[in-house]
Design a protein around this motif. Structure first.
Motif, PDB file in Angstrom:
ATOM      1  N   ALA A  33      -0.010  -5.869  -3.657  1.00 25.73           N
ATOM      2  CA  ALA A  33      -1.358  -5.290  -3.813  1.00 25.73           C
ATOM      3  C   ALA A  33      -2.043  -5.235  -2.443  1.00 25.73           C
ATOM      4  CB  ALA A  33      -2.171  -6.136  -4.786  1.00 25.73           C
ATOM      5  N   THR A  34      -1.862  -6.288  -1.638  1.00 23.60           N
ATOM      6  CA  THR A  34      -2.497  -6.345  -0.312  1.00 23.60           C
ATOM      7  C   THR A  34      -1.933  -5.243   0.590  1.00 23.60           C
ATOM      8  OG1 THR A  34      -2.883  -8.708  -0.502  1.00 23.60           O
ATOM      9  CG2 THR A  34      -2.856  -7.818   1.720  1.00 23.60           C
ATOM     10  N   ILE A  35      -0.618  -5.085   0.573  1.00 26.84           N
ATOM     11  CA  ILE A  35      -0.015  -4.043   1.423  1.00 26.84           C
ATOM     12  C   ILE A  35      -0.533  -2.666   0.984  1.00 26.84           C
ATOM     13  CG2 ILE A  35       2.134  -2.962   2.231  1.00 26.84           C
ATOM     14  CD1 ILE A  35       3.550  -5.661   1.687  1.00 26.84           C
ATOM     15  N   GLY A  36      -0.592  -2.468  -0.339  1.00 26.23           N
ATOM     16  CA  GLY A  36      -1.087  -1.192  -0.872  1.00 26.23           C
ATOM     17  C   GLY A  36      -2.508  -0.909  -0.384  1.00 26.23           C
ATOM     18  N   GLU A  37      -3.359  -1.927  -0.420  1.00 26.47           N
ATOM     19  CA  GLU A  37      -4.760  -1.770   0.036  1.00 26.47           C
ATOM     20  C   GLU A  37      -4.806  -1.479   1.538  1.00 26.47           C
ATOM     21  OE1 GLU A  37      -8.235  -2.084  -1.122  1.00 26.47           O
ATOM     22  OE2 GLU A  37      -6.900  -1.236  -2.627  1.00 26.47           O
ATOM     23  N   LEU A  38      -4.092  -2.322   2.308  1.00 22.26           N
ATOM     24  CA  LEU A  38      -4.195  -2.204   3.774  1.00 22.26           C
ATOM     25  C   LEU A  38      -3.501  -0.944   4.300  1.00 22.26           C
ATOM     26  CD1 LEU A  38      -3.894  -5.940   4.919  1.00 22.26           C
ATOM     27  CD2 LEU A  38      -5.946  -4.564   4.640  1.00 22.26           C
ATOM     28  N   LYS A  39      -2.601  -0.396   3.514  1.00 27.59           N
ATOM     29  CA  LYS A  39      -1.956   0.866   3.929  1.00 27.59           C
ATOM     30  C   LYS A  39      -3.005   1.980   4.088  1.00 27.59           C
ATOM     31  CE  LYS A  39       1.339   4.345   2.262  1.00 27.59           C
ATOM     32  NZ  LYS A  39       1.879   4.864   3.498  1.00 27.59           N
ATOM     33  N   LYS A  40      -4.079   1.873   3.276  1.00 31.80           N
ATOM     34  CA  LYS A  40      -5.143   2.898   3.340  1.00 31.80           C
ATOM     35  C   LYS A  40      -5.769   2.948   4.725  1.00 31.80           C
ATOM     36  CE  LYS A  40      -6.420   2.051  -1.479  1.00 31.80           C
ATOM     37  NZ  LYS A  40      -7.284   1.194  -2.272  1.00 31.80           N
ATOM     38  N   LEU A  41      -5.619   1.860   5.482  1.00 27.75           N
ATOM     39  CA  LEU A  41      -6.228   1.806   6.823  1.00 27.75           C
ATOM     40  C   LEU A  41      -5.311   2.408   7.884  1.00 27.75           C
ATOM     41  CD1 LEU A  41      -7.583  -1.844   6.530  1.00 27.75           C
ATOM     42  CD2 LEU A  41      -8.922   0.252   6.390  1.00 27.75           C
ATOM     43  N   ASN A  42      -4.170   2.912   7.448  1.00 35.78           N
ATOM     44  CA  ASN A  42      -3.245   3.580   8.357  1.00 35.78           C
ATOM     45  C   ASN A  42      -2.781   2.685   9.519  1.00 35.78           C
ATOM     46  OD1 ASN A  42      -1.752   5.738   9.092  1.00 35.78           O
ATOM     47  ND2 ASN A  42      -3.404   6.737  10.265  1.00 35.78           N
ATOM     48  N   PRO A  43      -2.220   1.523   9.192  1.00 37.16           N
ATOM     49  CA  PRO A  43      -1.794   0.621  10.282  1.00 37.16           C
ATOM     50  C   PRO A  43      -0.672   1.229  11.122  1.00 37.16           C
ATOM     51  CG  PRO A  43      -0.947  -0.141   8.157  1.00 37.16           C
ATOM     52  CD  PRO A  43      -1.873   1.004   7.860  1.00 37.16           C
ATOM     53  N   GLY A  44      -0.639   0.875  12.396  1.00 37.48           N
ATOM     54  CA  GLY A  44       0.446   1.333  13.266  1.00 37.48           C
ATOM     55  C   GLY A  44       1.765   0.702  12.856  1.00 37.48           C
ATOM     56  N   PHE A  45       1.687  -0.586  12.495  1.00 34.96           N
ATOM     57  CA  PHE A  45       2.863  -1.315  12.004  1.00 34.96           C
ATOM     58  C   PHE A  45       2.379  -2.563  11.297  1.00 34.96           C
ATOM     59  CE2 PHE A  45       1.959  -3.325  16.046  1.00 34.96           C
ATOM     60  CZ  PHE A  45       2.318  -4.651  15.897  1.00 34.96           C
ATOM     61  N   VAL A  46       3.281  -3.211  10.560  1.00 34.57           N
ATOM     62  CA  VAL A  46       2.952  -4.529  10.014  1.00 34.57           C
ATOM     63  C   VAL A  46       4.103  -5.475  10.342  1.00 34.57           C
ATOM     64  CG1 VAL A  46       1.601  -3.538   8.117  1.00 34.57           C
ATOM     65  CG2 VAL A  46       3.958  -4.181   7.719  1.00 34.57           C
ATOM     66  N   SER A  47       3.807  -6.776  10.354  1.00 39.11           N
ATOM     67  CA  SER A  47       4.869  -7.731  10.668  1.00 39.11           C
ATOM     68  C   SER A  47       4.973  -8.779   9.564  1.00 39.11           C
ATOM     69  CB  SER A  47       4.601  -8.382  12.026  1.00 39.11           C
ATOM     70  OG  SER A  47       3.602  -9.365  11.924  1.00 39.11           O
ATOM     71  N   VAL A  48       6.161  -9.373   9.464  1.00 44.26           N
ATOM     72  CA  VAL A  48       6.395 -10.389   8.433  1.00 44.26           C
ATOM     73  C   VAL A  48       6.968 -11.635   9.101  1.00 44.26           C
ATOM     74  CG1 VAL A  48       7.552 -10.923   6.245  1.00 44.26           C
ATOM     75  CG2 VAL A  48       6.891  -8.562   6.753  1.00 44.26           C
ATOM     76  N   THR A  49       6.338 -12.776   8.838  1.00 39.87           N
ATOM     77  CA  THR A  49       6.725 -14.013   9.539  1.00 39.87           C
ATOM     78  C   THR A  49       8.060 -14.563   9.029  1.00 39.87           C
ATOM     79  OG1 THR A  49       5.513 -15.433   8.026  1.00 39.87           O
ATOM     80  CG2 THR A  49       4.324 -14.665   9.974  1.00 39.87           C
ATOM     81  N   TYR A  50       8.580 -15.472   9.835  1.00 45.18           N
ATOM     82  CA  TYR A  50       9.871 -16.121   9.572  1.00 45.18           C
ATOM     83  C   TYR A  50       9.523 -17.583   9.329  1.00 45.18           C
ATOM     84  CZ  TYR A  50      14.943 -16.106  10.684  1.00 45.18           C
ATOM     85  OH  TYR A  50      16.311 -16.145  10.668  1.00 45.18           O
ATOM     86  N   GLY A  51       9.780 -18.069   8.110  1.00 40.70           N
ATOM     87  CA  GLY A  51       9.324 -19.416   7.746  1.00 40.70           C
ATOM     88  C   GLY A  51       9.897 -20.484   8.667  1.00 40.70           C
ATOM     89  N   ALA A  52       9.179 -21.599   8.753  1.00 46.84           N
ATOM     90  CA  ALA A  52       9.617 -22.700   9.607  1.00 46.84           C
ATOM     91  C   ALA A  52      11.076 -23.040   9.311  1.00 46.84           C
ATOM     92  CB  ALA A  52       8.727 -23.911   9.370  1.00 46.84           C
TER      93      ALA A  52
END
Ligand SMILES: Cc1cc2nc3c(=O)[nH]c(=O)nc-3n(C[C@H](O)[C@H](O)[C@H](O)COP(=O)(O)OP(=O)(O)OC[C@H]3O[C@@H](n4cnc5c(N)ncnc54)[C@H](O)[C@@H]3O)c2cc1C
Length: 288
Positions: A33-52
């Protein structure tokens, strides 16, 4: 698309968002849901963390892939040296590349909780510079980002030593730097000056994390070892029992901070903690 190309082609500031791989089914639904919402802002890219300790490895890669295929947003995969030999690292990087992910942020990672000092894994790497060198030697085609610390990395004895090793890391083949979160722009200005004086010319993206609850203040200070200006803390303290006022005061601060940052940086990377509300509010104000 490679982030470095996104930056070089951009006509306006590039905004990007960081997510972490959720541990539960509810968390996954929320992230979507968050990605869907924030996509509306036309991000240049998104990143996903790597757990400890590399704990979310497969999930990180899976989410990065999904973000590209389902949401059509370029993704950047976080990657650390923790718990993996060179051979294992090579094979994971191959699988990231094979999935069409063009961007990686190459990190050392933190030692496990309770261990003060980072110990390199057997046949592994001691720091991010060695990982970046390896990525280049093995001719992976990634756009390579790396982390940097406006208030210095906690392991560094001095700002000078931190800058020295940062320069080494960039020279090993880093295209773009993303900062640890910080709350004082003065700290960022001083850091930029140190980096540029040291001959670091790559784009430097400020990493910004809005404070959405009073309890986060102490947590962020410890997590990122960063200074939070006293006036800001006092303002938040005054409204700590009124959630809507708290958000108003906190986000006004972040909006002003971001406006100033945009006069000296090519974009902003938001640490979203998988929430969209605060980032949406800030972006609405910035895009006015
Ligand atoms: C933007 C960003 C994203 C992050 N994402 C994640 C994530 O997804 N998962 C995660 O686990 N962690 C993440 N981290 C945290 C990061 O893993 C830790 O801060 C870690 O302690 C350092 O990683 P690094 O890549 O900056 O290390 P390095 O660049 O290797 O630096 C670590 C320390 O070693 C010193 N150093 C470097 N080279 C040398 C050398 N040759 N000799 C002596 N000293 C040296 C540096 O000055 C510094 O003090 C992130 C940090 C940032 C800024």
């Amino acid at each position: 698309m490679k982030i470095i190309e996104i930056y070089s082609e951009a006509k306006s500031p590039v905004f990007s968002f960081e997510f972490f791989p959720p541990k539960t089914v509810e968390g996954e639904t929320k992230l979507k849901a968050t990605i869907g919402e924030l996509k509306k802002l036309n991000p240049g890219f998104v990143s996903v963390t790597y757990g400890a300790g590399g704990s979310t490895r497969d999930k990180t890669i899976e989410i990065c892939t999904e973000i590209q295929t389902v949401y059509s947003i370029p993704s950047m995969c976080h990657f650390t040296c923790v718990g993996a030999s060179k051979e294992e690292i090579k094979s994971i990087l191959k699988s990231v590349e094979n999935r069409g992910i063009h961007n990686i942020i190459a990190l050392r990672g933190d030692p496990p909780k309770g261990e003060g000092k980072f110990t390199p894994p057997p046949s592994g790497f001691s720091n991010a510079t060695e990982l970046v060198e390896f990525i280049r030697q093995e001719k992976f085609s990634f756009c390579v980002a790396a982390g940097c610390y406006p208030e210095k990395h906690p392991d560094s004895p001095t700002l000078e030593s931190d800058t020295h090793y940062l320069k080494q890391k960039v020279s090993a083949g880093v295209d773009i730097l993303v900062t640890q979160l910080f709350f004082s722009n003065k700290v960022f200005v001083n850091f930029l000056e140190r980096a540029r004086n040291a001959g670091i010319t790559s784009p430097i993206l400020p990493g910004i994390m809005p404070i959405t609850s009073y309890s986060q203040i102490q947590r962020f200070k410890e997590m990122a070892d960063c200074e939070i200006p006293l006036d800001f803390i006092n303002d938040l303290e005054r409204v700590k029992d009124n959630p809507s006022e708290f958000m108003r005061v906190s986000l006004s601060y972040t909006i002003a901070q971001c406006r100033e940052l945009l006069s000296m940086s090519p974009g902003i990377h938001f640490y979203t903690l998988n929430q969209s509300t605060a980032t949406m509010e800030i972006m609405k104000a910035l895009q006015k």
